[in-house]
Design an enzyme around this catalytic site. Structure first.
Site, PDB file in Angstrom:
ATOM      1  N   PHE A  19      90.505 -76.349  65.162  1.00 27.95           N
ATOM      2  CA  PHE A  19      90.175 -75.786  63.845  1.00 27.95           C
ATOM      3  C   PHE A  19      88.735 -76.065  63.424  1.00 27.95           C
ATOM      4  O   PHE A  19      88.438 -76.227  62.249  1.00 27.95           O
ATOM      5  CB  PHE A  19      91.162 -76.300  62.778  1.00 27.95           C
TER       6      PHE A  19
ATOM      7  N   SER B 248     115.631 -99.089  56.348  1.00 28.80           N
ATOM      8  CA  SER B 248     116.797 -99.632  55.648  1.00 28.80           C
ATOM      9  C   SER B 248     116.569 -99.666  54.144  1.00 28.80           C
ATOM     10  O   SER B 248     115.435 -99.613  53.657  1.00 28.80           O
ATOM     11  CB  SER B 248     117.064-101.049  56.142  1.00 28.80           C
TER      12      SER B 248
ATOM     13  N   CYS C 263      99.229 -74.805  69.881  1.00 28.51           N
ATOM     14  CA  CYS C 263      98.607 -75.806  70.753  1.00 28.51           C
ATOM     15  C   CYS C 263      99.678 -76.619  71.464  1.00 28.51           C
ATOM     16  O   CYS C 263      99.440 -77.196  72.513  1.00 28.51           O
ATOM     17  CB  CYS C 263      97.677 -76.714  69.972  1.00 28.51           C
TER      18      CYS C 263
ATOM     19  N   CYS D  38     102.844 -79.461  61.672  1.00 28.19           N
ATOM     20  CA  CYS D  38     102.267 -78.566  62.673  1.00 28.19           C
ATOM     21  C   CYS D  38     101.101 -77.879  61.984  1.00 28.19           C
ATOM     22  O   CYS D  38     101.283 -77.251  60.947  1.00 28.19           O
ATOM     23  CB  CYS D  38     103.290 -77.527  63.129  1.00 28.19           C
TER      24      CYS D  38
ATOM     25  N   CYS E 268     106.512 -94.251  67.090  1.00 28.30           N
ATOM     26  CA  CYS E 268     105.230 -94.945  66.883  1.00 28.30           C
ATOM     27  C   CYS E 268     105.347 -96.182  66.011  1.00 28.30           C
ATOM     28  O   CYS E 268     104.435 -97.002  65.992  1.00 28.30           O
ATOM     29  CB  CYS E 268     104.190 -94.001  66.295  1.00 28.30           C
TER      30      CYS E 268
ATOM     31  N   GLY F 103     114.626-102.836  53.408  1.00 24.90           N
ATOM     32  CA  GLY F 103     113.203-102.701  53.738  1.00 24.90           C
ATOM     33  C   GLY F 103     112.465-102.007  52.613  1.00 24.90           C
ATOM     34  O   GLY F 103     111.369-102.414  52.214  1.00 24.90           O
ATOM     35  N   ASN F 104     113.080-100.957  52.078  1.00 24.29           N
ATOM     36  CA  ASN F 104     112.445-100.222  50.988  1.00 24.29           C
ATOM     37  C   ASN F 104     112.293-101.125  49.759  1.00 24.29           C
ATOM     38  O   ASN F 104     111.222-101.193  49.152  1.00 24.29           O
ATOM     39  CB  ASN F 104     113.295 -98.983  50.656  1.00 24.29           C
TER      40      ASN F 104
ATOM     41  N   GLU G  47      90.927 -66.149  61.849  1.00 28.85           N
ATOM     42  CA  GLU G  47      90.482 -66.697  60.577  1.00 28.85           C
ATOM     43  C   GLU G  47      90.697 -65.817  59.351  1.00 28.85           C
ATOM     44  O   GLU G  47      90.920 -66.337  58.257  1.00 28.85           O
ATOM     45  CB  GLU G  47      89.012 -67.112  60.695  1.00 28.85           C
TER      46      GLU G  47
ATOM     47  N   CYS H 195      99.201 -75.621  63.454  1.00 32.87           N
ATOM     48  CA  CYS H 195      98.857 -74.323  64.040  1.00 32.87           C
ATOM     49  C   CYS H 195      99.735 -73.173  63.563  1.00 32.87           C
ATOM     50  O   CYS H 195      99.236 -72.084  63.305  1.00 32.87           O
ATOM     51  CB  CYS H 195      98.995 -74.373  65.549  1.00 32.87           C
TER      52      CYS H 195
HETATM   53  C1  LIG Z   1     105.994 -91.896  56.214  1.00 31.40           C
HETATM   54  C2  LIG Z   1     106.776 -92.660  55.214  1.00 31.40           C
HETATM   55  C3  LIG Z   1     107.157 -92.053  54.048  1.00 31.40           C
HETATM   56  C4  LIG Z   1     107.863 -92.775  53.093  1.00 31.40           C
HETATM   57  N1  LIG Z   1     108.196 -92.161  51.936  1.00 31.40           N
HETATM   58  C5  LIG Z   1     108.868 -92.850  50.987  1.00 31.40           C
HETATM   59  C6  LIG Z   1     109.216 -92.242  49.780  1.00 31.40           C
HETATM   60  O1  LIG Z   1     108.955 -91.067  49.571  1.00 31.40           O
HETATM   61  N2  LIG Z   1     109.864 -92.983  48.866  1.00 31.40           N
HETATM   62  C7  LIG Z   1     110.191 -94.286  49.070  1.00 31.40           C
HETATM   63  O2  LIG Z   1     110.795 -94.915  48.215  1.00 31.40           O
HETATM   64  N3  LIG Z   1     109.876 -94.888  50.233  1.00 31.40           N
HETATM   65  C8  LIG Z   1     109.225 -94.203  51.179  1.00 31.40           C
HETATM   66  N4  LIG Z   1     108.901 -94.800  52.352  1.00 31.40           N
HETATM   67  C9  LIG Z   1     109.288 -96.186  52.546  1.00 31.40           C
HETATM   68  C10 LIG Z   1     110.531 -96.313  53.422  1.00 31.40           C
HETATM   69  O3  LIG Z   1     111.652 -96.049  52.675  1.00 31.40           O
HETATM   70  C11 LIG Z   1     110.530 -97.713  53.951  1.00 31.40           C
HETATM   71  O4  LIG Z   1     109.474 -97.791  54.881  1.00 31.40           O
HETATM   72  C12 LIG Z   1     111.801 -98.115  54.643  1.00 31.40           C
HETATM   73  O5  LIG Z   1     112.904 -97.976  53.835  1.00 31.40           O
HETATM   74  C13 LIG Z   1     111.660 -99.565  55.053  1.00 31.40           C
HETATM   75  O6  LIG Z   1     112.804 -99.950  55.769  1.00 31.40           O
HETATM   76  P1  LIG Z   1     112.669-100.677  57.164  1.00 31.40           P
HETATM   77  O7  LIG Z   1     114.023-101.064  57.563  1.00 31.40           O
HETATM   78  O8  LIG Z   1     111.937 -99.850  58.117  1.00 31.40           O
HETATM   79  O9  LIG Z   1     111.825-101.922  56.738  1.00 31.40           O
HETATM   80  P2  LIG Z   1     110.829-102.753  57.628  1.00 31.40           P
HETATM   81  O10 LIG Z   1     109.585-101.996  57.814  1.00 31.40           O
HETATM   82  O11 LIG Z   1     111.509-103.249  58.820  1.00 31.40           O
HETATM   83  O12 LIG Z   1     110.568-103.960  56.645  1.00 31.40           O
HETATM   84  C14 LIG Z   1     109.853-103.782  55.453  1.00 31.40           C
HETATM   85  C15 LIG Z   1     109.765-105.140  54.747  1.00 31.40           C
HETATM   86  O13 LIG Z   1     111.043-105.522  54.324  1.00 31.40           O
HETATM   87  C16 LIG Z   1     111.400-106.787  54.841  1.00 31.40           C
HETATM   88  N5  LIG Z   1     112.841-106.749  55.076  1.00 31.40           N
HETATM   89  C17 LIG Z   1     113.524-105.820  55.782  1.00 31.40           C
HETATM   90  N6  LIG Z   1     114.843-106.073  55.674  1.00 31.40           N
HETATM   91  C18 LIG Z   1     114.966-107.168  54.923  1.00 31.40           C
HETATM   92  C19 LIG Z   1     116.073-107.898  54.453  1.00 31.40           C
HETATM   93  N7  LIG Z   1     117.319-107.573  54.735  1.00 31.40           N
HETATM   94  N8  LIG Z   1     115.837-108.971  53.672  1.00 31.40           N
HETATM   95  C20 LIG Z   1     114.595-109.348  53.359  1.00 31.40           C
HETATM   96  N9  LIG Z   1     113.500-108.688  53.778  1.00 31.40           N
HETATM   97  C21 LIG Z   1     113.704-107.613  54.549  1.00 31.40           C
HETATM   98  C22 LIG Z   1     110.559-106.940  56.071  1.00 31.40           C
HETATM   99  O14 LIG Z   1     110.335-108.279  56.364  1.00 31.40           O
HETATM  100  C23 LIG Z   1     109.276-106.236  55.663  1.00 31.40           C
HETATM  101  O15 LIG Z   1     108.474-107.090  54.931  1.00 31.40           O
HETATM  102  C24 LIG Z   1     108.202 -94.115  53.326  1.00 31.40           C
HETATM  103  C25 LIG Z   1     107.839 -94.722  54.520  1.00 31.40           C
HETATM  104  C26 LIG Z   1     107.122 -94.019  55.451  1.00 31.40           C
HETATM  105  C27 LIG Z   1     106.706 -94.678  56.719  1.00 31.40           C
HETATM  106  S1  FES Z   2     101.489 -76.016  67.656  1.00 35.61           S
HETATM  107 FE1  FES Z   2      99.646 -77.072  67.289  1.00 35.61          FE
HETATM  108  S2  FES Z   2     100.237 -78.573  65.889  1.00 35.61           S
HETATM  109 FE2  FES Z   2     102.026 -77.408  66.129  1.00 35.61          FE
HETATM  110  S1  FES Z   3     102.455 -90.593  65.652  1.00 34.72           S
HETATM  111 FE1  FES Z   3     104.368 -91.187  64.992  1.00 34.72          FE
HETATM  112  S2  FES Z   3     104.632 -89.997  63.258  1.00 34.72           S
HETATM  113 FE2  FES Z   3     102.607 -89.592  63.783  1.00 34.72          FE
END
Ligand SMILES: Cc1cc2nc3c(=O)[nH]c(=O)nc-3n(C[C@H](O)[C@H](O)[C@H](O)COP(=O)(O)OP(=O)(O)OC[C@H]3O[C@@H](n4cnc5c(N)ncnc54)[C@H](O)[C@@H]3O)c2cc1C
Ligand code: FES
Ligand code: FES
Length: 1301
Positions: A793, A349, A122, A157, A82, A352-353, A1242, A159
């Site tokens: 639910f 990455s 489900c 999940c 997604c 990204g973080n 329930e 359920c």
């Molecule tokens: C459901 C969920 C849970 C998460 N939980 C945590 C958590 O518990 N703790 C935590 O610390 N983080 C958490 N994160 C954050 C996660 O670690 C970051 O989303 C991920 O590391 C981003 O990396 P990416 O490559 O997908 O970045 P992208 O989404 O591709 O990019 C993020 C940003 O970084 C920029 N970017 C990417 N690479 C570079 C580069 N090389 N140089 C310059 N800019 C760059 C992009 O332009 C953008 O602005 C969570 C994220 C999600 C979605």
């Molecule tokens: S079986 Fe319904 S959410 Fe997992």
């Molecule tokens: S739809 Fe992708 S994680 Fe929920």
């Protein structure tokens, strides 16, 4: 951007990838924001991959991908489709659940085991789990059970309660007792060895005779692996998509587009947190840039390319182990294990973080916190100068403007052996949650002397705070003594100044938590002599979970009573099961998205759709004005005694809660409809501050008129005067969102003389009535089809009538099919949620703790309309009896959506209130809470508050047996010894009981049976809706039993109003039984008709019997509805008891449910496997209600603040009991009810209250240790990690390291 910028190179190619082995070429026709999930579902038509949150937070969209990002190493892993941009998958091989198995060609072993273990209810989450496991087994074909359990952290999940899923998956563990780990052949089973495509088991195909090559066919295609990705430069009309291969090329692109809006993406996972950004003019996909994948061991430092995914980083650290100078790695790995989820870590990455942190300094990045404490440096490439420079992370955060720059590498230094590392992440649930506070410490230490300036890095305090600089300075070169430690903690306390957050931990908690984390670290460094302090230094570890289930299976009524897996489970795990949103797109179909109000109290002034209509592909807006003149703007069924109120489908003027739909935007795609909906501007007038708090409503006497209810048994006031002990108090509870994984959805298709309506509803009759009412059409204008639900639910009750009516109006107006698939945020905003409540009680007991009187004034936060509280009165007493009892109930008016049923609507508050009262009394009387409850259990002959006389009460039998089976008495002793020996770790054990009253009210659930003369197979329709509770399976078993045929002969078909009209809504744990009662009546009619034929052909088997019956024109179809006054349907009660043991780290508030034992009187279960699943699912949902889930609203605007997976936290796989034993009481047939069974769905939910009570016991213990306080402590539910810590009353002055035992 000038179009001239986008002259596409002559040799530009479309992107190409393989999906389940089949080559897909994608041209430039999709917007850059199109995700892989959009493509898989909407273009490739593979609906097995599900979609819900679009935030990488629920896992139902998981797919497995194989690629060689750096052009060298081919890797297979699972990711969230997604958030994965479509145009980033060029050259990849993608596998979905359909690609590895199907019910015709055969299930994949993963799918098979999920079915066998009853790991689906489900089924909406199931494909995601399957694909996560598939990815894991490709990465690691021989994982341990513990690694498997750790790898499913990205899934929700709602359920199952996860136990069955975990059991299925853990059976692949090398250490699994079943010894059934998988070999590579089996892993790639069901992929055609010739084509690599999924095998459909076509007749005549001989491919499976062909010997497979040794090549890994994971993704099922024969394209070369490891081929270097090629550069891309795509003109997507609105934007341009680049995939450069070198840093130099990124530089050129950045400079070329420096005046444009640019988005660099790597994994694009950040879009799960920061939604709806863009579209941008330029996208640069960084994944294939070689320099970003480097890995260099420089001996005194190690360099990781900035594109190293967090998963790869973790793997590298594990491989490096405790390399000299890098002894801190294992602890970093421990922390990385809880950073996001495996799925996110596989795609996201390091850069990204860090960039998220750079752009949003408040973001509690775990990576940043750890790397800063470690002393990492970061390389940044400047596209303007073409140079790369090295920076500290603090410089990066504070001083570097990252515009047109790229992070290229992260370098971590070696440490001396004196350097001590510790880091923490404290979260609202065990995994996949961002931190309240994270912290990382580097302490250079030699025998309790700190030999240099420590690094103390704290995340989550504020955007400004990174280091606790004053504390660092204070500790520099200090010898640790009790005074020094306490001094440091006090300084830390002063310098931590958390900012106020709308959602998340309070400043008080985050401050004390930060101090406590330093304390834990110093405790570890100091190594205290005093035994009772030692466990304070430890972090909580969760061992592998396990489950045990015992039940009786009656052999004389087979297949009834057998724990058979659901017949539809194979379709669910392979993704072949179709849910409403999986139905193929109709020609001309329009997609819709809700536009909701952004205030909670006021009037609509103007709705401006002009910006929305400018978006190409956005086609229209439907509002209150479009309701047909003969229809009504009201989605509540008229003239229905349950719902004595009205509510508008689309707001016409008056706004009474935020998020209320004012209309829907229609567009060519769902993404465009949602984009259009965000662009609609609403202006308001007469805006007032909303009433958002039940206490405010009580204070202002804002009660819904005519809703007051009151019941009294005996003379409560007189009894209270006489009571030996009297307690008085309050308890409060927040709300809970249903969190069904399939969002609300309806598809309305105009037909030649009416409308075909596909609705995800548990109340098909209400949908039928309200749709025709809103359209102003006769009921036979609407044909309602309910396939199956991806969870409900209680949430797809009235809410689904609003959704369906909205889509129906649009379909009526446009004459085109309209699909309204409501996104998660809108779902959370507009749907009715669990009733928040405030209860004020007074209760008394005699000297032994026997209840004499209970007086409760209950205020339910009902929202802007009166909520339905039908089962509350029945359930308020739980399984306890007080001779005198009074309940007075008010439904309070607040500016929220009206509160509605959520699984166990009466059970959850009932248990909260009664158990709180009993706990309060046990404290007052100083009586063991288990004994106090025991003497108050209900007995035959006692009256309930609703006037029923209790009969066949089995709770004492259930209780006594459980008490013995669960070794309650000896474990209480163990716990008290543990608590005596540990100051900072505390255990607790609670035993509670529930009674669930089964009521029957009209109408019933019609059933229809057809027997086919050609082969004797049977098709059944039932008015009940299958939403994961196993209804269809129980119906099939009952039919097979009554007709004496194999269960394989019976198919239960989806609910249709034209076949089974006017059913009651599905819910209240009532539907399976009542549907079975109906089909039994229909079977009886058939049996009666067949009797003469049986007599004539006594030796005929079923097929011949039916053939003979058909030959003499016996009617082989029958319909029946069991009515509530039927002789069999006498109200009864289900009884259950539970023992919950918990452990809490009172310094952080983190807790674990260590062990749960449950005993249930379910009579004779029709399908014990299904019923076990119901118990587990309900209990875990209860854990969510009592411990982790809550909703936050803005006090100013009334808007919901946590409307997604980032901030709303239902339990995950590691929030469930570690040791979970469930027993069904044997030899206890139900003398009422259907086929001696009892309601299941329930009752177990209320037993989760035991977890709250057990955690509180731990809290009591530390309070007593620290300040001698042993008084009752009111705590509102949910009892979150934050509340558990705050309630422990720990102050910095108590934090010492010295002393001896
Ligand atoms: C459901 C969920 C849970 C998460 N939980 C945590 C958590 O518990 N703790 C935590 O610390 N983080 C958490 N994160 C954050 C996660 O670690 C970051 O989303 C991920 O590391 C981003 O990396 P990416 O490559 O997908 O970045 P992208 O989404 O591709 O990019 C993020 C940003 O970084 C920029 N970017 C990417 N690479 C570079 C580069 N090389 N140089 C310059 N800019 C760059 C992009 O332009 C953008 O602005 C969570 C994220 C999600 C979605
Ligand atoms: S079986 Fe319904 S959410 Fe997992
Ligand atoms: S739809 Fe992708 S994680 Fe929920």
């Amino acid at each position: 951007m000038p179009k001239a910028m986008f002259i596409r190179p002559a040799d530009a190619a479309d992107i190409e990838f393989h999906l389940n082995g089949k080559k897909h070429k994608v041209s430039d026709k999709f917007p850059a924001t199109t995700t892989l999930n959009d493509y898989i579902r909407d273009v490739a038509g593979l609906s097995g991959t599900k979609v819900m949150c679009k935030e990488a937070g629920c896992g139902c969209c998981a797919v497995t991908v194989t690629h060689a990002l750096d052009g060298e190493v081919v890797e297979t892993m699972s990711i969230n489709s997604c958030v994965c941009p479509l145009y980033s998958v060029d050259g990849w091989q993608i596998t979905t659940t359909e690609g590895i198995g199907n019910h015709k060609g055969g299930l994949h072993p993963i799918q098979e085991r999920l079915v066998d273990q009853n790991g689906t209810q489900c089924g909406y989450c199931s494909p995601g789990f399957v694909m996560s496991m598939y990815g894991l087994l490709h990465q690691q074909p021989k994982p341990t059970m513990s690694e498997i359990e750790g790898s499913l952290d990205g899934h929700i999940c709602r359920c199952t309660g996860y136990r069955s899923i975990l059991d299925a998956m853990k059976s692949f563990g090398v250490d699994s007792p079943s010894g059934k780990c998988i070999d590579i052949e089996d892993l790639n089973k069901n992929l055609c060895p010739k084509t690599g495509e999924p095998c459909h088991g076509n007749d005549g195909c001989t491919s499976h005779g062909v010997k497979r090559g040794s090549n890994d066919k994971a993704a099922g295609n024969d394209s070369p692996k490891g081929a270097a990705p090629s550069a891309l430069d795509l003109d997507l009309r609105e934007s341009r998509w680049y995939r450069p291969l070198t840093l130099k090329d990124i530089g050129k692109i950045l400079q070329q587009h420096k005046t444009h809006s640019i988005k660099m993406v790597f994994g694009n996972t950040a879009s799960g947190i920061f939604k709806h950004q863009g579209p941008f003019e330029v996208y640069i996909d960084l994944r294939s840039v070689k320099e970003l994948h480097i890995f260099k061991d420089n001996k005194t430092s190690i360099m990781f390319g900035a594109g190293t995914t967090i998963g790869k980083f973790r793997k590298r650290l594990i491989e490096l182990g405790e390399k000299p100078g890098f002894h801190y790695f294992p602890r970093v790995v421990r922390h990385l294990n809880v950073l996001a989820s495996v799925l996110v870590r596989n795609a996201g990455s390091m850069a990204g973080n860090l960039m998220i942190k750079h752009t949003n300094p408040w973001f509690p990045s775990d990576l940043f916190t750890m790397l800063e404490a470690i002393g990492a440096k970061i390389d940044i490439f400047d596209s303007k100068t073409g140079k790369t420079t090295k920076h500290t992370l603090m410089d990066f955060l504070r001083k570097v403007d990252m515009k047109l720059k790229v992070i290229t590498a992260i370098e971590v230094p070696s440490w001396t052996s004196k350097d001590h590392y510790r880091s923490f992440k404290i979260t609202p649930r065990w995994q996949n949650a961002h931190a309240y506070i994270n912290a990382a410490f580097k302490i250079p230490v030699e025998q309790r002397k700190i030999v240099g300036r420590p690094n103390i890095v704290i995340g989550g305090v504020s955007g400004e705070m990174v280091h606790a600089v004053m504390t660092e300075a204070f500790l520099d070169k200090k010898t640790l003594t009790d005074e020094v430690v306490n001094g440091a903690l006090k300084i830390m306390q002063d310098e931590i100044q958390p900012e106020v957050l709308e959602v998340g931990g309070s400043p008080q908690y985050r401050r004390q938590l930060s101090v406590n984390l330093l304390y834990k670290t110093l405790l570890e460094v100091f190594q205290p002599m005093k035994f009772s302090l030692q466990s304070g230094a430890l972090s909580m570890e969760r061992p592998l979970s396990s489950g045990l289930q015992t039940y009786q299976q009656r052999q004389d009524r087979l297949p009834l009573g057998q724990g058979l897996p659901k017949k539809t489970a194979p379709l669910q795990v392979t993704g072949e099961a179709k849910y409403t949103n999986d139905l193929p797109t109709f020609q001309d179909e329009l997609q819709a998205a809700f536009v909701g109000t952004t205030i909670a109290r006021g009037k609509i002034d103007k709705i401006d759709t002009s910006e929305a209509m400018k978006i190409p592909g956005v086609l229209g807006f439907i509002s209150a004005e479009d309701i047909p003149p003969e229809g009504v703007n009201n989605f509540i069924p008229l003239n229905n005694p349950f719902f004595p109120f009205k509510d508008e489908v689309f707001v016409s003027e008056e706004v009474d809660y935020a998020g209320k739909p004012v209309g829907i935007v229609l567009a060519e795609s769902q993404a465009l409809a949602e984009q259009g909906a965000r662009a609609v501007k609403i202006t308001y007038k007469d805006v007032e501050k909303p009433i958002m708090d039940v206490r405010e409503a009580v204070q202002k006497n804002l009660f819904h008129e005519g809703c007051h209810e009151s019941k009294e048994r005996g003379d409560v006031q007189a009894a209270l005067k006489e009571a030996a002990y009297v307690v008085e108090g309050e308890c409060e509870m927040g709300t809970q969102y249903h969190f069904y994984i399939e969002n609300q959805v309806a598809l309305c298709v105009p037909s030649e003389d009416g409308m075909d309506i596909y609705s995800a509803t548990q109340a098909s009759d209400l949908v039928h009535r309200t749709t025709s009412q809103v359209l102003g059409k006769p009921m036979n204008y609407c044909n309602i089809f309910v396939n199956r639900l991806g969870g409900s639910f209680g949430g797809k009750f009235l809410n689904s009538t609003a959704v369906t009516a909205s889509a129906a109006v649009a379909a009526e107006v446009t004459g085109r099919p309209v699909r309204l698939n409501v996104d998660l945020a809108a779902n959370m905003k507009f749907t009715s949620k669990r009733w928040p409540l405030l209860a004020k009680y007074k209760a008394g007991c005699d000297r032994d703790g026997k209840l004499v009187a209970i007086d409760i004034n209950l205020y339910i936060d009902s929202g802007h309309r009166p909520c339905i509280t039908i089962d509350l009165m029945n359930l308020i007493e739980c399984a306890y009896h007080s001779v005198n009892f009074r309940l007075s109930l008010e439904k309070c008016y607040t500016n929220k959506t009206f509160a509605g049923p959520v699984r166990g609507p009466g059970q959850i508050p009932g248990c909260l209130i009664m158990e709180t009262i009993l706990e309060h009394l046990s404290k007052e009387v100083k009586q063991d809470p288990v004994l106090l409850r025991e003497i108050n259990l209900q007995e035959d002959g006692q009256p309930t508050i609703t006037g029923r006389t209790l009969k066949n009460v089995t709770i004492k039998k259930v209780w006594n047996r459980l008490k013995q089976t669960a070794n309650v008495t000896s474990r209480q002793g163990d716990i008290s010894r543990f608590n005596k020996n540990n100051l900072w770790r505390k255990r607790g054990l609670a035993m509670t009981a529930v009674r669930y009253d089964m009521e029957y009210f009209p109408p019933g659930f019609p059933s229809h049976i057809s027997i086919f003369a050609g082969d004797g197979t049977v098709t059944v329709f039932t008015g009940g809706v299958e939403m994961g509770q196993g209804l269809y399976m129980k119906v099939a078993q009952a039919v097979a039993y009554r007709l004496k045929i194999p269960v394989d002969f019976v198919k239960v078909r989806p609910n249709q109003n034209n076949v089974t009209p006017n059913p009651l809504f599905t819910g209240g744990s009532i539907t399976s039984e009542r549907s079975v009662a109906s089909v039994l009546l229909a079977c009886d009619q058939i049996n009666e008709r067949l009797q003469p034929v049986r007599e004539k052909f006594p030796d005929a088997d079923w097929k011949n019997l039916i053939a003979n019956a058909s030959a003499i024109a016996i009617d082989l179809s029958a319909e029946a509805t069991s009515v509530h006054s039927g002789a069999e349907l006498v109200p009864y009660a289900t009884y259950m008891a539970g023992v919950v043991e918990t452990e809490v780290d009172v310094l952080t508030g983190e807790f674990q449910v260590k062990r749960v034992d449950m005993m249930a009187d379910f009579g004779e279960s029709m399908n014990p496997t299904i019923d076990i699943g119901q118990v587990e699912g309900a209990f875990v949902m209860g854990l969510g209600a009592y411990l982790t889930e809550d909703i936050f609203y803005s006090k100013e605007t009334g808007q919901l603040l946590n409307d997604g997976t980032w901030e709303y936290k239902p339990p995950t796989t590691k929030d469930i009991p570690i040791d979970w034993r469930i027993h069904f009481l044997p030899d206890t047939p139900n003398t009422s009810g259907i086929l001696s069974s009892k309601a299941v769905g329930e009752p177990p939910i209320g037993l989760a209250m035991g977890a709250l009570l057990a955690i509180k016991q731990g809290v009591y213990s530390v309070r007593e240790d620290l300040s001698g306080d042993h008084t009752f402590l009111p705590i509102n539910a949910p009892l979150t990690v934050e509340k558990a810590q705050m309630a422990s009353s720990i102050q910095t002055k108590y934090l010492h390291v010295g002393g001896t035992n």
